[in-house]
Write a protein that holds these residues in place. Structure first.
Motif, PDB file in Angstrom:
ATOM      1  N   TYR A  30      41.074  37.605  53.698  1.00  0.00           N
ATOM      2  CA  TYR A  30      41.133  36.834  52.455  1.00  0.00           C
ATOM      3  C   TYR A  30      40.205  35.626  52.489  1.00  0.00           C
ATOM      4  O   TYR A  30      39.677  35.207  51.456  1.00  0.00           O
ATOM      5  N   ARG A  31      39.995  35.058  53.665  1.00  0.00           N
ATOM      6  CA  ARG A  31      39.117  33.898  53.750  1.00  0.00           C
ATOM      7  C   ARG A  31      37.688  34.252  53.363  1.00  0.00           C
ATOM      8  O   ARG A  31      36.933  33.379  52.924  1.00  0.00           O
ATOM      9  N   ASP A  32      37.292  35.525  53.506  1.00  0.00           N
ATOM     10  CA  ASP A  32      35.947  35.934  53.105  1.00  0.00           C
ATOM     11  C   ASP A  32      35.762  35.785  51.592  1.00  0.00           C
ATOM     12  O   ASP A  32      34.682  35.404  51.122  1.00  0.00           O
ATOM     13  N   ILE A  33      36.817  36.079  50.834  1.00  0.00           N
ATOM     14  CA  ILE A  33      36.740  35.921  49.385  1.00  0.00           C
ATOM     15  C   ILE A  33      36.514  34.455  49.032  1.00  0.00           C
ATOM     16  O   ILE A  33      35.673  34.108  48.192  1.00  0.00           O
ATOM     17  N   GLY A  34      37.267  33.569  49.680  1.00  0.00           N
ATOM     18  CA  GLY A  34      37.096  32.139  49.431  1.00  0.00           C
ATOM     19  C   GLY A  34      35.716  31.641  49.800  1.00  0.00           C
ATOM     20  O   GLY A  34      35.127  30.814  49.087  1.00  0.00           O
ATOM     21  N   ALA A  35      35.186  32.147  50.920  1.00  0.00           N
ATOM     22  CA  ALA A  35      33.849  31.727  51.341  1.00  0.00           C
ATOM     23  C   ALA A  35      32.795  32.158  50.324  1.00  0.00           C
ATOM     24  O   ALA A  35      31.900  31.391  49.959  1.00  0.00           O
ATOM     25  N   ILE A  36      32.907  33.391  49.842  1.00  0.00           N
ATOM     26  CA  ILE A  36      31.928  33.912  48.881  1.00  0.00           C
ATOM     27  C   ILE A  36      32.019  33.168  47.551  1.00  0.00           C
ATOM     28  O   ILE A  36      31.004  32.878  46.903  1.00  0.00           O
ATOM     29  N   GLY A 158      50.366  43.057  54.230  1.00  0.00           N
ATOM     30  CA  GLY A 158      48.958  42.857  54.539  1.00  0.00           C
ATOM     31  C   GLY A 158      48.666  43.163  55.996  1.00  0.00           C
ATOM     32  O   GLY A 158      49.532  43.649  56.741  1.00  0.00           O
ATOM     33  N   GLY A 159      47.439  42.863  56.416  1.00  0.00           N
ATOM     34  CA  GLY A 159      47.013  43.227  57.763  1.00  0.00           C
ATOM     35  C   GLY A 159      47.847  42.604  58.861  1.00  0.00           C
ATOM     36  O   GLY A 159      48.301  43.288  59.784  1.00  0.00           O
ATOM     37  N   VAL A 160      48.079  41.292  58.804  1.00  0.00           N
ATOM     38  CA  VAL A 160      48.857  40.614  59.844  1.00  0.00           C
ATOM     39  C   VAL A 160      50.293  41.127  59.860  1.00  0.00           C
ATOM     40  O   VAL A 160      50.871  41.377  60.922  1.00  0.00           O
ATOM     41  N   ALA A 161      50.883  41.304  58.680  1.00  0.00           N
ATOM     42  CA  ALA A 161      52.267  41.765  58.602  1.00  0.00           C
ATOM     43  C   ALA A 161      52.435  43.132  59.254  1.00  0.00           C
ATOM     44  O   ALA A 161      53.375  43.354  60.030  1.00  0.00           O
ATOM     45  N   LEU A 162      51.522  44.065  58.952  1.00  0.00           N
ATOM     46  CA  LEU A 162      51.673  45.413  59.501  1.00  0.00           C
ATOM     47  C   LEU A 162      51.375  45.447  60.994  1.00  0.00           C
ATOM     48  O   LEU A 162      52.010  46.207  61.727  1.00  0.00           O
ATOM     49  N   PHE A 163      50.427  44.635  61.455  1.00  0.00           N
ATOM     50  CA  PHE A 163      50.244  44.527  62.912  1.00  0.00           C
ATOM     51  C   PHE A 163      51.510  43.953  63.550  1.00  0.00           C
ATOM     52  O   PHE A 163      51.921  44.384  64.635  1.00  0.00           O
ATOM     53  N   PHE A 301      28.495  50.013  53.135  1.00  0.00           N
ATOM     54  CA  PHE A 301      27.897  48.676  53.157  1.00  0.00           C
ATOM     55  C   PHE A 301      27.521  48.221  51.751  1.00  0.00           C
ATOM     56  O   PHE A 301      27.726  47.065  51.372  1.00  0.00           O
ATOM     57  N   GLU A 302      26.956  49.145  50.967  1.00  0.00           N
ATOM     58  CA  GLU A 302      26.521  48.802  49.621  1.00  0.00           C
ATOM     59  C   GLU A 302      27.701  48.656  48.654  1.00  0.00           C
ATOM     60  O   GLU A 302      27.541  48.220  47.506  1.00  0.00           O
ATOM     61  N   GLN A 303      28.905  48.988  49.100  1.00  0.00           N
ATOM     62  CA  GLN A 303      30.104  48.888  48.259  1.00  0.00           C
ATOM     63  C   GLN A 303      30.926  47.627  48.554  1.00  0.00           C
ATOM     64  O   GLN A 303      32.105  47.560  48.214  1.00  0.00           O
ATOM     65  N   LEU A 304      30.299  46.626  49.144  1.00  0.00           N
ATOM     66  CA  LEU A 304      31.027  45.405  49.488  1.00  0.00           C
ATOM     67  C   LEU A 304      31.770  44.797  48.293  1.00  0.00           C
ATOM     68  O   LEU A 304      32.927  44.396  48.439  1.00  0.00           O
ATOM     69  N   PRO A 305      31.173  44.700  47.103  1.00  0.00           N
ATOM     70  CA  PRO A 305      31.944  44.142  45.973  1.00  0.00           C
ATOM     71  C   PRO A 305      33.224  44.923  45.683  1.00  0.00           C
ATOM     72  O   PRO A 305      34.275  44.328  45.396  1.00  0.00           O
ATOM     73  N   GLU A 306      33.164  46.254  45.752  1.00  0.00           N
ATOM     74  CA  GLU A 306      34.362  47.061  45.531  1.00  0.00           C
ATOM     75  C   GLU A 306      35.402  46.816  46.620  1.00  0.00           C
ATOM     76  O   GLU A 306      36.609  46.777  46.344  1.00  0.00           O
ATOM     77  N   ALA A 307      34.940  46.659  47.862  1.00  0.00           N
ATOM     78  CA  ALA A 307      35.858  46.400  48.966  1.00  0.00           C
ATOM     79  C   ALA A 307      36.557  45.053  48.788  1.00  0.00           C
ATOM     80  O   ALA A 307      37.772  44.932  49.012  1.00  0.00           O
ATOM     81  N   LEU A 308      35.810  44.040  48.376  1.00  0.00           N
ATOM     82  CA  LEU A 308      36.406  42.728  48.151  1.00  0.00           C
ATOM     83  C   LEU A 308      37.387  42.751  46.987  1.00  0.00           C
ATOM     84  O   LEU A 308      38.435  42.097  47.034  1.00  0.00           O
ATOM     85  N   ALA A 309      37.065  43.521  45.941  1.00  0.00           N
ATOM     86  CA  ALA A 309      37.981  43.649  44.809  1.00  0.00           C
ATOM     87  C   ALA A 309      39.282  44.310  45.238  1.00  0.00           C
ATOM     88  O   ALA A 309      40.372  43.917  44.789  1.00  0.00           O
ATOM     89  N   HIS A 310      39.192  45.316  46.106  1.00  0.00           N
ATOM     90  CA  HIS A 310      40.385  45.982  46.634  1.00  0.00           C
ATOM     91  C   HIS A 310      41.237  44.977  47.409  1.00  0.00           C
ATOM     92  O   HIS A 310      42.461  44.906  47.230  1.00  0.00           O
TER      93      HIS A 310
END
Length: 326
Positions: A30-36, A158-163, A301-310
């Motif tokens: 999630y921090r990647d979204i904030g950085a972008i 989320g990721g941390v919860a499931l780990f 790699f070229e689908q980064l915007p879709e990945a961030l939206a997910h």
């Protein structure tokens, strides 16, 4: 994500103690979204910035004084560059924060900022370990001293919860999961959750958690929401139990009643991912128990915007960008 651009730059060259890594996969946080979006505060981020902190890849070249790796080694990056062991050093920095990130086909990193990847995972799965996996491990094992027979409660899916769910079950603990989604509650049961609480229907989920433990209370809670939810976590906790402060999905300020905290005598500890030594121990544990991280979806790699939206919509586990053909 209008701030994203894909650029072609010269191949980086490693220095004396540096390693050139072909990036195979990058796990998003999630921090990647904030950085972008430019919402990360106090990180001292240089712009333009390459985002991303969590990579799995392969060593393709090394500086002349590198001793920890050889060409062809499968590696993971560390979330904190420079935190090797012990207490968090003031000089440690985050990839994709105050340092350039890893959403690139090739990156150069100091050899101390890498560990060997698990033998039992592919690059997409392995890329989820440096932040989400290590955060859960650091909370439960490094700091929490998790033991078989204890009860752990994780909030959300989320990721941390499931780990947290997977690692706690691997250690013989019972795991309670709170979620507002019927589908996600079904899926965590399949992952081995001992008890699942509908956090929307059960407005006082702490009451149900205490009932499940026979009135004793939960041994360890992953506080992933923040705000007033910390008070609810406190009411669900056993005397002398532990709350790991990990996420702020609700509010950056956390509040809780003072008198119940005096009586409960909780251990409340902030968790900011973890150091390299703990990541190496997590890698060994993943191989030993053949733990398979939960990847909701991976994108090109070229689908980064879709990945961030997910990721922004809410993922069950992790969202990963597959950079190379690994």
């Amino acid at each position: 994500m209008q701030h994203l651009t894909l650029e072609t730059v010269p191949m980086p060259v490693p220095g004396e103690h540096e390693v050139l890594v072909r990036v195979d996969a990058v796990s998003l946080n999630y921090r990647d979204i904030g950085a972008i979006k430019g919402e990360e505060s106090g990180a001292g981020m240089p712009f333009p910035l390459t985002p991303g902190s969590d990579l799995a890849g392969s060593v393709v070249a090394m500086g002349p004084r590198v001793t920890r790796f050889r060409e062809g080694d499968a590696v993971l990056g560390t979330f904190w560059a420079g935190w090797i062991d012990g207490d968090w050093p003031l000089g440690a920095r985050v990839l994709g924060g105050s340092l350039p990130g890893v959403l690139a086909q090739y990156v150069v990193l100091h050899e101390d900022w890498l560990v060997r990847a698990p033998r039992t995972l592919d690059a997409v799965q392995a890329s989820t370990l440096p932040c989400a996996g290590l955060t859960a491990w650091f909370a439960l094992v490094e700091k929490g001293g998790l033991r078989a027979g204890q009860t752990v409660l994780v909030q959300g899916t989320g990721g941390v919860a499931l780990f947290g769910l997977q690692l706690a079950r691997a250690h013989g603990a019972q795991v309670i999961v709170t979620s507002g989604s019927d589908e996600k509650r079904r899926r965590v049961r399949e992952l081995g959750a001992s008890h699942v609480i509908d956090r929307i229907a059960a407005a006082k989920w702490d009451v149900e958690a205490r009932e499940y433990t026979g009135g004793r209370g939960v041994d360890h809670i992953f506080e992933l929401v923040g705000g007033d939810n910390l008070g609810t976590s406190l009411r669900a906790l056993r005397q002398g139990g532990r709350i790991s402060l990990i996420g702020v999905l609700g509010d950056y300020a956390m509040t809780f009643p003072s008198v119940p905290s005096f009586l409960t005598r909780p251990v409340i500890q902030g968790i900011g991912v973890g150091h390299r030594r703990a990541l190496e121990e997590l890698v060994r544990a993943v191989d030993a128990v053949e733990l398979k991280p939960v990847v909701d979806e991976h994108y090109g790699f070229e689908q980064l915007p879709e990945a961030l939206a997910h990721l922004e919509r809410g993922a069950f586990g992790k969202v990963v960008v597959k950079v190379s053909g690994a």
